[in-house]
Write a protein that holds these residues in place. Structure first.
Motif, short mmCIF file in Angstrom:
data_model
loop_
_atom_site.label_atom_id
_atom_site.label_comp_id
_atom_site.label_asym_id
_atom_site.label_seq_id
_atom_site.Cartn_x
_atom_site.Cartn_y
_atom_site.Cartn_z
N SER A 119 0.84 -1.19 0.00
CA SER A 119 0.00 0.00 0.00
C SER A 119 0.87 1.25 0.00
CB SER A 119 -0.93 0.01 1.22
OG SER A 119 -1.58 1.26 1.34
N ARG A 121 -0.14 4.28 0.33
CA ARG A 121 -0.58 5.17 1.41
C ARG A 121 0.12 4.79 2.73
NH1 ARG A 121 -5.07 8.38 2.57
NH2 ARG A 121 -6.15 7.77 0.66
N ASP A 122 0.18 3.48 3.03
CA ASP A 122 0.86 3.04 4.26
C ASP A 122 2.35 3.38 4.21
OD1 ASP A 122 -1.59 2.08 4.99
OD2 ASP A 122 -1.11 -0.04 4.58
N THR A 125 2.83 7.21 4.56
CA THR A 125 2.50 7.62 5.93
C THR A 125 3.62 7.27 6.89
OG1 THR A 125 0.12 7.34 5.50
CG2 THR A 125 0.83 7.35 7.81
N SER A 146 -2.70 1.85 -4.83
CA SER A 146 -3.23 3.00 -4.11
C SER A 146 -4.74 2.83 -3.99
CB SER A 146 -2.92 4.30 -4.87
OG SER A 146 -3.66 5.38 -4.33
N ASP A 147 -5.28 3.12 -2.79
CA ASP A 147 -6.73 2.99 -2.60
C ASP A 147 -7.51 4.13 -3.24
OD1 ASP A 147 -5.99 5.01 -0.92
OD2 ASP A 147 -6.51 3.96 0.94
N GLN A 148 -6.80 5.12 -3.79
CA GLN A 148 -7.45 6.23 -4.48
C GLN A 148 -7.65 5.95 -5.97
OE1 GLN A 148 -8.49 9.11 -2.79
NE2 GLN A 148 -7.98 7.79 -1.04
N CYS A 162 0.95 5.15 -8.58
CA CYS A 162 1.86 4.82 -7.47
C CYS A 162 3.26 5.37 -7.72
CB CYS A 162 1.91 3.31 -7.27
SG CYS A 162 0.35 2.59 -6.69
N GLU A 165 3.34 9.18 -7.04
CA GLU A 165 3.36 9.54 -5.62
C GLU A 165 4.73 9.27 -5.00
OE1 GLU A 165 1.07 11.17 -3.93
OE2 GLU A 165 -0.03 11.30 -5.82
#
Length: 425
Positions: A119, A121-122, A125, A146-148, A162, A165
């Motif tokens: 992930s 995001r993980d 973060t 990505s969950d988006q 991904c 980002e």
């Protein structure tokens, strides 16, 4: 000039106002330039152009099992042992599997921050809550999601989003980012082509798993030379650097054999001597002769055979022709034409080429030997390895090259080659 009439679309998507003003910087602004970080592997540094640039994004592709993860794990361990902050994220293996490989390679003592995650995001973060690393390895970008973004990991939208980002994080934090990329059956990096435009460096890790050597080639490099290579050999303790690549591709025998020619290839700024082998088999029946090539372009061989027949009167039409570049090396240098022609003529006449000789030059359709780039560099490397005879274009060796090679035979056409090989005894 009349202003275009306003429409519903232009009114909704007008981007001419409402944004934030950007700052411009002069090229000679007194801003400290980024300092390259050495990886601890000189061959990797050579391919990168001198080391990793902070804030850069590197995309590395290669066949499965070629050694991408091994190379990056050795690089990460080397930087970590030198005091660098290294984060290694594996999306394909569990952390325990990576640790097993590190133990086998003798790298278990390196202070690498290792995690298994997919992930983005993980990952971002977690990275945002700690000191930004000097090196971030993502193995591989096709496993990230990505969950988006809709779609499964590995789809075009997921890979592009991904990668964007992660690259944005690298640029903002001055972290050197290395993305591992899968390849298709054609050898191209899988996923959207735009990903290669997004990154700063695109590298290809090449080689045959049945052969010992591996070549790390820079296909795109915003901070260094393109087509620079680093050479490694796969051994029991991982990848070992090869400071003299020519030793991998030369037979090492003392007595010359018919059909064998040595060519000083040039990869970036590095000369590499390779052996080109040819075999001619005469056919008694009216069967269609076979043409088999390993390590060179098949179309280039057909063109060279046609030139030898049309301009030199040699008969290859009733014979099978086999051409091989020793050691599993792949040649793309056009200067290999003369060496291939020498090997073919030597095999056809069953006469060995002069001992300790090298051959280079591009052949035109008229049978002329055209000059090639960096002839003196090729000759210096050949002299360093004990070769004392060379044949090439008429203006192929300047004063420096002729000083290293007193026996330099300039050739203006393929007829000169045929006279020298067939006329020798």
């Amino acid at each position: 000039m009349e202003e275009a009439p306003a429409t519903v679309f232009s009114a909704k998507h007008d981007l001419s106002g409402g944004g934030r003003a950007i700052d411009f910087v002069a090229l000679d602004a007194p801003t400290p330039l980024p300092v390259r970080r050495k990886t601890g592997l000189p061959e990797f540094d050579r391919a990168l152009g001198g080391g990793l640039v902070p804030g850069s994004a590197v995309l590395m592709g290669g066949d499965p099992g070629i050694g991408k993860s091994t190379l990056l794990l050795q690089t990460a361990a080397s930087i970590a042992r030198g005091g660098g902050n290294v984060v290694y994220i594996s999306g394909e293996e569990a952390a325990g599997q990576v640790r097993l490989r590190a133990e086998r390679l003798g790298l278990a003592d390196a202070s690498i921050k290792l995690a298994s995650a997919t992930s983005v995001r993980d990952i971002l973060t977690t990275l945002g809550s700690m000191e930004s690393p000097d090196l971030l390895v993502i193995d591989s970008i096709q496993t990230m999601h990505s969950d988006q973004i809709e779609g499964a990991p590995g789809t075009v939208s997921q890979v592009r989003g991904c990668a964007l980002e992660l690259i944005r994080y690298a640029k903002s934090s001055d972290c050197a980012l290395v993305l591992v990329g899968h390849v298709t059956k054609d050898g191209n990096i899988a996923g959207p082509r735009v990903m290669e435009h997004m990154v700063d460096v695109v590298m290809s890790f090449e080689g045959e798993r049945s052969h010992q050597y591996r070549v790390l080639r820079a296909l795109k490099n915003r901070f260094g030379a393109v087509d620079e290579i680093g050479v490694f050999a796969m051994e029991g303790q991982g990848l070992a650097e090869v400071s003299n690549p020519s030793s991998l591709f030369l037979s090492g025998r003392d007595e010359p054999l018919a059909g064998s020619a040595v060519f000083p290839a040039l990869e970036g700024t590095r000369p590499v001597l390779v052996e080109i082998q040819a075999l001619i088999v005469r056919l008694q029946s009216g069967a269609t002769p076979r043409r088999a090539v390993v390590g060179w372009d098949n179309g280039r061989l057909a063109m060279l055979l046609a030139v030898l027949e049309a301009r030199c009167g040699l008969n290859f039409s009733s014979a099978e022709v086999y051409l091989n570049v020793a050691g599993g090396y792949r040649l793309t240098d056009p200067a290999a034409d003369l060496a291939v022609a020498a090997a073919l003529v030597s095999a056809l006449s069953d006469r060995a080429l002069p001992r300790r000789s090298v051959w280079f030059g591009e052949v035109s359709l008229a049978g002329e030997i055209r000059p090639v780039a960096h002839a003196n560099l090729r000759l210096r490397e050949s002299a360093k390895l004990g070769f004392d005879s060379a044949a090439g274009p008429t203006n192929g060796a300047g004063k420096e090259g002729k000083g290293d090679f007193p026996d330099y035979r300039p050739m203006s056409s393929l007829l000169n080659l045929v006279d020298r090989v067939v006329g020798s005894s």
